[in-house]
Design a protein around this motif. Structure first.
Motif, PDB file in Angstrom:
ATOM      1  N   GLU A  31       0.822  -1.208   0.000  1.00 14.76           N
ATOM      2  CA  GLU A  31       0.000   0.000   0.000  1.00 14.76           C
ATOM      3  C   GLU A  31       0.857   1.260   0.000  1.00 14.76           C
ATOM      4  OE1 GLU A  31      -3.826  -1.970   2.360  1.00 14.76           O
ATOM      5  OE2 GLU A  31      -2.231  -0.945   3.470  1.00 14.76           O
ATOM      6  N   ARG A  32       1.969   1.245   0.728  1.00 17.53           N
ATOM      7  CA  ARG A  32       2.872   2.402   0.716  1.00 17.53           C
ATOM      8  C   ARG A  32       3.432   2.624  -0.687  1.00 17.53           C
ATOM      9  NH1 ARG A  32       4.454   0.201   5.809  1.00 17.53           N
ATOM     10  NH2 ARG A  32       6.342  -0.737   4.926  1.00 17.53           N
ATOM     11  N   LEU A  33       3.801   1.526  -1.343  1.00 19.64           N
ATOM     12  CA  LEU A  33       4.316   1.644  -2.711  1.00 19.64           C
ATOM     13  C   LEU A  33       3.247   2.210  -3.633  1.00 19.64           C
ATOM     14  CD1 LEU A  33       6.558   1.145  -4.785  1.00 19.64           C
ATOM     15  CD2 LEU A  33       5.637  -1.164  -5.103  1.00 19.64           C
ATOM     16  N   ALA A  34       2.009   1.746  -3.486  1.00 20.01           N
ATOM     17  CA  ALA A  34       0.921   2.228  -4.338  1.00 20.01           C
ATOM     18  C   ALA A  34       0.716   3.728  -4.171  1.00 20.01           C
ATOM     19  CB  ALA A  34      -0.370   1.473  -4.003  1.00 20.01           C
ATOM     20  N   VAL A  35       0.771   4.209  -2.937  1.00 24.36           N
ATOM     21  CA  VAL A  35       0.594   5.649  -2.688  1.00 24.36           C
ATOM     22  C   VAL A  35       1.764   6.437  -3.275  1.00 24.36           C
ATOM     23  CG1 VAL A  35       0.408   7.433  -0.915  1.00 24.36           C
ATOM     24  CG2 VAL A  35      -0.796   5.257  -0.624  1.00 24.36           C
TER      25      VAL A  35
END
Length: 310
Positions: free
Chosen positions: A155-159
């Motif tokens: 999720e951090r990568l997606a953001v």
């Protein structure tokens, strides 16, 4: 059980990390990979990426193209090193603000400035994840800003990627306006005004009703930043998602990638011909609708004239 050897670094990436072997012979001591890249970046900044060639860079340095190939063996490697140098490190100032949102916004603004300084970077293709030092540092900064949140690594990568995408899209548009202003001699505001006038000439209420209403509301002349609005609403969504996680609500999992059918990637001739026929039919339908609307408008005008008293 045998250990698998790690893949050898491509020369361009090895040069970026400073682990490539130096050339055995060189024309003069004045030549180096760094000076070659410096000259190429100066050329691209002044004349665009189309002006960059091994011959042009060699001429700028006063050497022959073959001399450059001893240091940078392919133009693709040169482009990679140019991008790496122009990218630089993320500004340390983003660490001076508090909170994941403020830090991501600071990185977003810094990345846009990077594209405005070096608009030719936007012409370079995206061929995979960033593997060079500076590109990796930007991604690391985005991920680090989110480390104290309950988001997973994915999720951090997606953001972080969403923010990079927002910055790139904004950079593409702003750099395009800047380039058009430079070529036409108009200011960016004058370019926007001319664009609005052109829209007004070709966009009709019958054919494009929503767009026509937006033009009437002077949306293309507005001082509001639509890109910043999009970024803020994206971050609103991330903030709401984080708040939901902190309340114990389940995670949202997205695993489906948008992808072409394998048969389309195969380039089947009959399929391409059928798709072209569909596009032609859609175009003919749009033209027919336009003729219909014109005929209806003229019929209304004739009817209105006939009803007028003599």
């Amino acid at each position: 059980m045998t250990e698998t050897e790690p893949p050898e670094l491509p020369r361009g990436i090895a040069l970026a990390w400073g682990v490539a072997a130096n050339p055995q012979r060189g024309p003069k001591r004045e030549m180096s990979v760094e000076k070659i890249v410096d000259a190429a970046v100066e050329l691209a900044d002044a004349e665009g990426i189309g002006a960059v060639s091994m011959a042009a860079v060699a001429a700028k340095l006063g050497f022959t193209p073959m001399s450059l190939y001893r240091y940078v063996t392919a133009k693709d490697d040169l482009l990679l090193l140019m991008q790496e140098q122009a990218t630089g490190l993320p500004p340390a100032s983003h660490l001076e603000v508090d909170g994941w949102r403020a830090r991501l916004l600071a990185l977003y603004e810094a990345q846009i400035m990077l594209y405005l300084r070096h608009p030719w970077m936007l012409s370079l293709p995206i061929t995979g994840s960033p593997i060079t030092p500076n590109s990796s540092a930007w991604l690391d900064a985005g991920l680090a800003a989110l480390e104290e949140t309950p988001l997973t690594a994915e999720e951090r990568l997606a953001v972080a990627l969403a923010m990079t995408g927002h910055a790139r899209w904004c950079g593409i548009v702003l750099a395009g306006y800047t380039e058009q202003a430079r070529g036409s001699g108009l200011t960016p505001d004058e370019v926007s005004a001319r664009e609005a006038e052109l829209f007004d000439r070709v966009i009709t209420a019958e054919e494009f009703p929503a767009l026509h209403r937006a033009i009437e509301d002077d949306v293309f002349l507005s001082a509001a930043d639509p890109f910043r609005f999009g970024v803020e609403r994206t971050l609103d969504g991330v903030a709401a998602y984080i708040a939901a996680l902190e309340r114990g609500e389940p995670r949202s999992v997205a695993t489906d990638w948008v992808d072409l059918e394998p048969v389309e990637l195969a380039g089947d001739r009959r399929l391409k011909e059928a798709q072209r026929a569909v596009r032609d039919a859609e175009k003919a339908l749009r033209v027919a609708h336009k003729i219909e609307r014109q005929a209806l408008r003229e019929a209304r005008e004739r009817l209105a004239k006939a009803k007028k008293p003599a």
